[in-house]
Design a protein around this motif. Sequence first.
Motif, short mmCIF file in Angstrom:
data_model
loop_
_atom_site.label_atom_id
_atom_site.label_comp_id
_atom_site.label_asym_id
_atom_site.label_seq_id
_atom_site.Cartn_x
_atom_site.Cartn_y
_atom_site.Cartn_z
N MET A 220 -101.15 -3.13 -36.82
CA MET A 220 -100.10 -2.65 -36.69
C MET A 220 -99.62 -2.39 -35.44
SD MET A 220 -98.36 -3.27 -39.63
CE MET A 220 -97.00 -2.47 -39.08
N GLU A 221 -100.61 -2.00 -34.42
CA GLU A 221 -100.19 -1.71 -33.38
C GLU A 221 -100.00 -2.66 -32.31
OE1 GLU A 221 -104.80 -1.77 -32.88
OE2 GLU A 221 -103.06 -1.51 -34.61
N ASN A 222 -100.66 -3.80 -32.76
CA ASN A 222 -100.51 -5.06 -31.61
C ASN A 222 -99.36 -5.44 -31.59
OD1 ASN A 222 -103.53 -5.84 -33.15
ND2 ASN A 222 -103.44 -5.01 -30.89
N THR A 223 -98.97 -6.11 -30.16
CA THR A 223 -97.64 -6.52 -29.68
C THR A 223 -97.75 -7.86 -29.19
OG1 THR A 223 -97.63 -5.63 -27.53
CG2 THR A 223 -96.89 -4.12 -29.36
N LYS A 224 -96.67 -8.50 -28.85
CA LYS A 224 -96.63 -9.90 -28.49
C LYS A 224 -97.08 -9.72 -27.02
CE LYS A 224 -93.00 -11.97 -31.62
NZ LYS A 224 -91.76 -12.72 -31.47
N ASP A 225 -97.02 -8.58 -26.43
CA ASP A 225 -97.35 -8.47 -25.13
C ASP A 225 -98.94 -8.64 -24.94
OD1 ASP A 225 -94.74 -8.44 -23.87
OD2 ASP A 225 -94.74 -6.23 -23.74
N ASP A 226 -99.61 -7.73 -26.12
CA ASP A 226 -100.96 -7.95 -26.13
C ASP A 226 -101.48 -9.53 -26.52
OD1 ASP A 226 -100.88 -5.24 -26.44
OD2 ASP A 226 -101.10 -5.05 -28.26
N ILE A 227 -100.86 -10.20 -27.10
CA ILE A 227 -101.12 -11.59 -27.26
C ILE A 227 -100.86 -12.41 -26.12
CG2 ILE A 227 -100.61 -13.71 -28.47
CD1 ILE A 227 -101.90 -11.49 -30.30
N ASN B 241 -94.66 -8.51 -42.58
CA ASN B 241 -93.90 -9.36 -41.59
C ASN B 241 -94.47 -9.05 -40.12
OD1 ASN B 241 -91.90 -9.96 -43.61
ND2 ASN B 241 -90.79 -7.99 -43.46
N HIS B 242 -94.76 -7.70 -39.70
CA HIS B 242 -95.16 -7.56 -38.53
C HIS B 242 -96.49 -8.50 -38.17
CE1 HIS B 242 -96.15 -5.35 -34.62
NE2 HIS B 242 -97.34 -5.20 -35.19
N LEU B 243 -97.37 -8.57 -38.91
CA LEU B 243 -98.76 -9.28 -39.03
C LEU B 243 -98.43 -10.69 -38.74
CD1 LEU B 243 -101.05 -7.13 -41.07
CD2 LEU B 243 -100.88 -7.13 -38.76
N LYS B 244 -97.63 -11.12 -39.79
CA LYS B 244 -97.15 -12.69 -39.55
C LYS B 244 -96.59 -12.90 -38.22
CE LYS B 244 -96.50 -13.94 -44.57
NZ LYS B 244 -95.57 -14.41 -45.61
N ASN B 245 -95.67 -12.16 -37.80
CA ASN B 245 -94.97 -12.42 -36.48
C ASN B 245 -96.05 -12.48 -35.64
OD1 ASN B 245 -92.16 -12.48 -37.67
ND2 ASN B 245 -92.01 -10.30 -37.25
N ILE B 246 -96.89 -11.80 -35.49
CA ILE B 246 -97.84 -11.59 -34.28
C ILE B 246 -98.85 -12.98 -34.57
CG2 ILE B 246 -100.01 -10.51 -33.50
CD1 ILE B 246 -97.44 -9.01 -32.61
#
Length: 389
Positions: free
Chosen positions: A357-364, A263-268
């Motif tokens: 798993m540590e990546n965030t939307k802010d990273d993107i 779920n997290h990876l798909k969202n990113i």
Amino acid sequence: MTIVNLDHMSTNQLLPEVQKAMIEAVKKNYGNPSSQNAGGEETLGMIEKARASVAGLINCENKKEVVFTSGGTESINHGIKGVAFANTDRGKHIVTTNIEHNAVSKSIKRLSQLGYTVTSVSVNDKGMVDPADIAKAITDETILVSVMHSNNEIGTIQPIEEIAKITQEKKIILHSDAVDSVGVVPIDVQKLGVDLLSFASSTYYGPTGVGGLYVRRGVRIWPIMDGGIQEHNKRAGTENIFGIIGMGVAADLAGKNMDKRINHLKNISNFLVKELPNYIDEYHLNGDPAKGLPNLVSFAIKYIEGESIVLMLEDDGYRASTRSACATGSLRASHVLMSIGLDHADAQGTLVVTSGMENTKDDIIGFLRALKNIVKTLRDISPLYRKNQ
């Protein structure tokens, strides 16, 4: 400078739980698992515990079907060459696809130098193979079909279950390179119907230098390393005790947290695909992000070279890649990207982003801002860009 890692396909950092288990194992000073003494028996017990964890992750019928190796490359070599050598009395023909990892394609090429014949099946523009084409490629001499589960450059997940029905009906051994799938998406070897499955620990936050080969009971396969009788007489040599222990812990965590991770990876990934056109133009998404690996987005940026982008991104604190880490250094355009119909220039301009798993939307957002400036800089000095404006 803090580096934001968006190249998780190359490797992953060890999870704290994995680090702890491996450090404790090092301090324990385990013995040789093949020794017939108390120390050896204790060590063997730890290996078998890890084997059960890994077998559970891919739903083996029996944990003995898991053979520990030094990583994905060895697993693939063992699966392909071991089956080829053990089944020469049945034939010497192998079927594969045009987009396999180098470990597969080079193993098969080596066999072709030994008199084996090969049929390589094409894929469509999304990188998907048609099972009907696999069926057509099979002959009376076919002993092995090898099709990757997912592609490490474009993320496409292949219809392995459908292919397995074909190989089962024709009584042909099916191998699948799942190095980039196991621990990332649910893998059930019984449901897939494969005979052999290659995978690696580092894909799901385990240690590098250790992997596994699933070998369904009854499959004829030779060891590719001779010596002792380790790994149920399938792979000689003292096992990588600490790596295997870490791999087992990582497998337990991957199985437990699979849904949360997906779920997290798909969202990113979905966020990246959605935001990308707000920062750059004239690009092409490779593969099918909606149906591929949840952690991978691949796109070709026109008129500039991917390697230049990667180097400049690193200077800005972002790590990505242009292709498989195992093909880094090659000046040739990726065979995967050429196989899905990209021309040489677009293939060279491809960027592969794999999140963790540590990546965030802010990273993107930060990545996209840096990418926007880099693309402008490189296009300003690109003769190809000026020619097409």
